[in-house]
Design a protein around this motif. Structure first.
Motif, PDB file in Angstrom:
ATOM      1  N   LEU A  29       0.834  -1.203   0.000  1.00 43.36           N
ATOM      2  CA  LEU A  29       0.000   0.000   0.000  1.00 43.36           C
ATOM      3  C   LEU A  29       0.876   1.264   0.000  1.00 43.36           C
ATOM      4  O   LEU A  29       0.610   2.221  -0.729  1.00 43.36           O
ATOM      5  CB  LEU A  29      -0.951  -0.019   1.202  1.00 43.36           C
ATOM      6  CG  LEU A  29      -1.984  -1.164   1.179  1.00 43.36           C
ATOM      7  CD1 LEU A  29      -2.765  -1.228   2.488  1.00 43.36           C
ATOM      8  CD2 LEU A  29      -2.946  -1.019  -0.001  1.00 43.36           C
ATOM      9  N   MET A  30       1.926   1.228   0.786  1.00 52.75           N
ATOM     10  CA  MET A  30       2.803   2.413   0.842  1.00 52.75           C
ATOM     11  C   MET A  30       3.530   2.627  -0.488  1.00 52.75           C
ATOM     12  O   MET A  30       3.751   3.758  -0.908  1.00 52.75           O
ATOM     13  CB  MET A  30       3.787   2.290   2.000  1.00 52.75           C
ATOM     14  CG  MET A  30       3.057   2.411   3.345  1.00 52.75           C
ATOM     15  SD  MET A  30       4.121   2.504   4.781  1.00 52.75           S
ATOM     16  CE  MET A  30       5.106   1.056   4.651  1.00 52.75           C
ATOM     17  N   ARG A  31       3.862   1.506  -1.151  1.00 50.22           N
ATOM     18  CA  ARG A  31       4.479   1.598  -2.479  1.00 50.22           C
ATOM     19  C   ARG A  31       3.513   2.316  -3.437  1.00 50.22           C
ATOM     20  O   ARG A  31       3.909   3.176  -4.209  1.00 50.22           O
ATOM     21  CB  ARG A  31       4.784   0.181  -2.989  1.00 50.22           C
ATOM     22  CG  ARG A  31       5.982   0.110  -3.929  1.00 50.22           C
ATOM     23  CD  ARG A  31       6.277  -1.350  -4.315  1.00 50.22           C
ATOM     24  NE  ARG A  31       6.573  -2.183  -3.159  1.00 50.22           N
ATOM     25  CZ  ARG A  31       6.006  -3.378  -2.908  1.00 50.22           C
ATOM     26  NH1 ARG A  31       5.113  -3.879  -3.729  1.00 50.22           N
ATOM     27  NH2 ARG A  31       6.340  -4.075  -1.835  1.00 50.22           N
ATOM     28  N   GLY A  32       2.241   1.948  -3.351  1.00 51.69           N
ATOM     29  CA  GLY A  32       1.232   2.590  -4.198  1.00 51.69           C
ATOM     30  C   GLY A  32       1.137   4.079  -3.920  1.00 51.69           C
ATOM     31  O   GLY A  32       1.051   4.897  -4.843  1.00 51.69           O
ATOM     32  N   GLY A  79       0.344   8.610  -5.055  1.00 55.45           N
ATOM     33  CA  GLY A  79      -0.327   9.457  -4.054  1.00 55.45           C
ATOM     34  C   GLY A  79      -1.433   8.765  -3.265  1.00 55.45           C
ATOM     35  O   GLY A  79      -1.780   9.200  -2.174  1.00 55.45           O
ATOM     36  N   THR A  80      -2.022   7.722  -3.847  1.00 58.47           N
ATOM     37  CA  THR A  80      -3.069   6.974  -3.141  1.00 58.47           C
ATOM     38  C   THR A  80      -2.831   5.479  -3.357  1.00 58.47           C
ATOM     39  O   THR A  80      -2.049   5.082  -4.223  1.00 58.47           O
ATOM     40  CB  THR A  80      -4.480   7.298  -3.674  1.00 58.47           C
ATOM     41  OG1 THR A  80      -4.548   6.914  -5.049  1.00 58.47           O
ATOM     42  CG2 THR A  80      -4.818   8.776  -3.536  1.00 58.47           C
ATOM     43  N   GLU A  82      -5.435   7.712   5.351  1.00 58.69           N
ATOM     44  CA  GLU A  82      -6.269   8.756   4.707  1.00 58.69           C
ATOM     45  C   GLU A  82      -6.215   8.685   3.193  1.00 58.69           C
ATOM     46  O   GLU A  82      -7.122   9.137   2.509  1.00 58.69           O
ATOM     47  CB  GLU A  82      -5.768  10.141   5.126  1.00 58.69           C
ATOM     48  CG  GLU A  82      -6.358  10.598   6.422  1.00 58.69           C
ATOM     49  CD  GLU A  82      -5.802  11.946   6.838  1.00 58.69           C
ATOM     50  OE1 GLU A  82      -5.343  12.708   5.968  1.00 58.69           O
ATOM     51  OE2 GLU A  82      -5.812  12.205   8.046  1.00 58.69           O
ATOM     52  N   ASN A  83      -5.117   8.123   2.693  1.00 60.22           N
ATOM     53  CA  ASN A  83      -4.951   8.031   1.235  1.00 60.22           C
ATOM     54  C   ASN A  83      -5.153   6.609   0.721  1.00 60.22           C
ATOM     55  O   ASN A  83      -4.675   6.265  -0.365  1.00 60.22           O
ATOM     56  CB  ASN A  83      -3.570   8.561   0.829  1.00 60.22           C
ATOM     57  CG  ASN A  83      -3.517  10.068   0.982  1.00 60.22           C
ATOM     58  OD1 ASN A  83      -4.417  10.767   0.526  1.00 60.22           O
ATOM     59  ND2 ASN A  83      -2.507  10.552   1.679  1.00 60.22           N
ATOM     60  N   ALA A 141      -9.371   5.307   6.607  1.00 58.86           N
ATOM     61  CA  ALA A 141      -9.430   4.912   5.187  1.00 58.86           C
ATOM     62  C   ALA A 141     -10.823   5.166   4.622  1.00 58.86           C
ATOM     63  O   ALA A 141     -11.783   5.388   5.366  1.00 58.86           O
ATOM     64  CB  ALA A 141      -9.064   3.435   5.040  1.00 58.86           C
ATOM     65  N   MET A 142     -10.921   5.099   3.286  1.00 60.39           N
ATOM     66  CA  MET A 142     -12.245   5.159   2.643  1.00 60.39           C
ATOM     67  C   MET A 142     -12.669   3.722   2.331  1.00 60.39           C
ATOM     68  O   MET A 142     -11.894   2.944   1.773  1.00 60.39           O
ATOM     69  CB  MET A 142     -12.146   5.964   1.351  1.00 60.39           C
ATOM     70  CG  MET A 142     -13.467   6.035   0.611  1.00 60.39           C
ATOM     71  SD  MET A 142     -13.231   6.643  -1.069  1.00 60.39           S
ATOM     72  CE  MET A 142     -12.960   8.365  -0.709  1.00 60.39           C
ATOM     73  N   TYR A 143     -13.912   3.376   2.708  1.00 60.45           N
ATOM     74  CA  TYR A 143     -14.397   2.000   2.523  1.00 60.45           C
ATOM     75  C   TYR A 143     -15.441   1.952   1.414  1.00 60.45           C
ATOM     76  O   TYR A 143     -16.341   2.804   1.378  1.00 60.45           O
ATOM     77  CB  TYR A 143     -14.954   1.446   3.838  1.00 60.45           C
ATOM     78  CG  TYR A 143     -13.843   1.222   4.840  1.00 60.45           C
ATOM     79  CD1 TYR A 143     -13.246  -0.020   4.957  1.00 60.45           C
ATOM     80  CD2 TYR A 143     -13.338   2.271   5.605  1.00 60.45           C
ATOM     81  CE1 TYR A 143     -12.179  -0.215   5.821  1.00 60.45           C
ATOM     82  CE2 TYR A 143     -12.273   2.090   6.472  1.00 60.45           C
ATOM     83  CZ  TYR A 143     -11.703   0.844   6.572  1.00 60.45           C
ATOM     84  OH  TYR A 143     -10.632   0.657   7.411  1.00 60.45           O
TER      85      TYR A 143
END
Ligand code: 6PG
Length: 245
Positions: free
Chosen positions: A38-41, A46-47, A73-74, A109-111
């Motif tokens: 996820l952090m790589r993305g 940016g997200t 958040e991203n 996060a957004m679900y």
């Protein structure tokens, strides 16, 4: 089996095994791998987006991930698949995902769920694809589960819609299926799922399983029951299996 045949067998699927002595060790390693993906993305674009399965197996992973200090958040968290039931239903995958993951740091996060008011997933598939068009594609990480019948995502053996769902060149992110009723499906045979082609585009695809029975189901699917959906998917998609007793 001759060495040549053994090699041919091996080449027929793209499964990598990571076996652990305890579930705790497995969850630690898998949580780290998911966070990294996820952090790589996020670093690249940016997200990030994470597609997750229901079932009982991911619960400890969701507990661990909810405590992870990453840039939630991203991050968009979307379902791999859903039973066609409302959020208030005890077998809703979205309800499970929200209860198990939408807490701690991961509450930021957004679900994104799949269920719409449409009567069947076949009627809803366009609307769900429009919803998933808002989710970053390809998914940065996909978390799959495995049923004792060899299904993964909602790719149930002999389901209506299965060929389209498994079509590796398909152009839809989400597909509708109707499973044959079984002990595994229960009453909820109507399904929405992300497609094999959407899974195949993701750089990080993991299958989380526990216990000897699931291990035996997977080994048998890869070697003998190669018509089963998990084996079909693994012909085209590199999947890292995380297993613990
Ligand atoms: O939508 C579903 O029917 C479930 O989410 C299902 O696909 C689940 O992921 C597997 O059957 C593994 O379930 P367990 O983790 O409970 O063994």
């Amino acid at each position: 089996m001759s060495a040549v045949m053994a090699k041919a067998h091996k080449a027929a699927h793209k499964i990598k095994w990571r076996c652990f002595e305890t579930r705790e060790q497995m969850v630690d390693e898998l949580a780290e791998a998911c966070c990294e993906a996820l952090m790589r993305g996020i670093r690249k674009r940016g997200t990030a987006s994470w597609a997750v399965s229901g079932g009982s197996t991911p619960k400890p992973l969701f507990d661990a991930m909810s405590q992870a200090e990453i840039d939630w958040e991203n991050i968009q968290v979307a379902l791999v698949d859903e039973r066609w039931v409302d959020l208030g239903h005890p077998r809703s995958n979205e309800a499970f995902m929200r209860a198990a993951l939408q807490k701690g740091h991961a509450a930021e996060a957004m679900y994104i769920g799949m269920k719409t008011p449409h009567a069947t997933p076949f009627e809803a598939v366009e609307a769900v694809n429009a919803r998933y068009a808002q989710v970053k594609q390809p998914f940065d990480s996909v978390l799959l589960g495995l049923g004792s019948d060899g299904h993964t995502a909602s790719f149930f053996p002999d389901a209506e819609g299965l060929d389209a769902a498994l079509d590796i060149n398909g152009d839809k992110t989400c597909v509708a299926l109707r499973a044959k009723r079984s002990d595994v499906t229960g009453d909820e045979v109507d399904r929405m799922s992300i497609s094999a082609s959407a899974i195949a585009k993701a750089p990080h695809v993991v299958l989380m399983i526990t216990g000897d029975e699931k291990k035996a189901v997977l080994e048998r699917a890869l070697a003998v029951d190669t018509h089963l959906p998990i084996a079909k998917l693994a012909e085209h998609v590199t999947i890292t299996v995380y297993w613990a007793p």
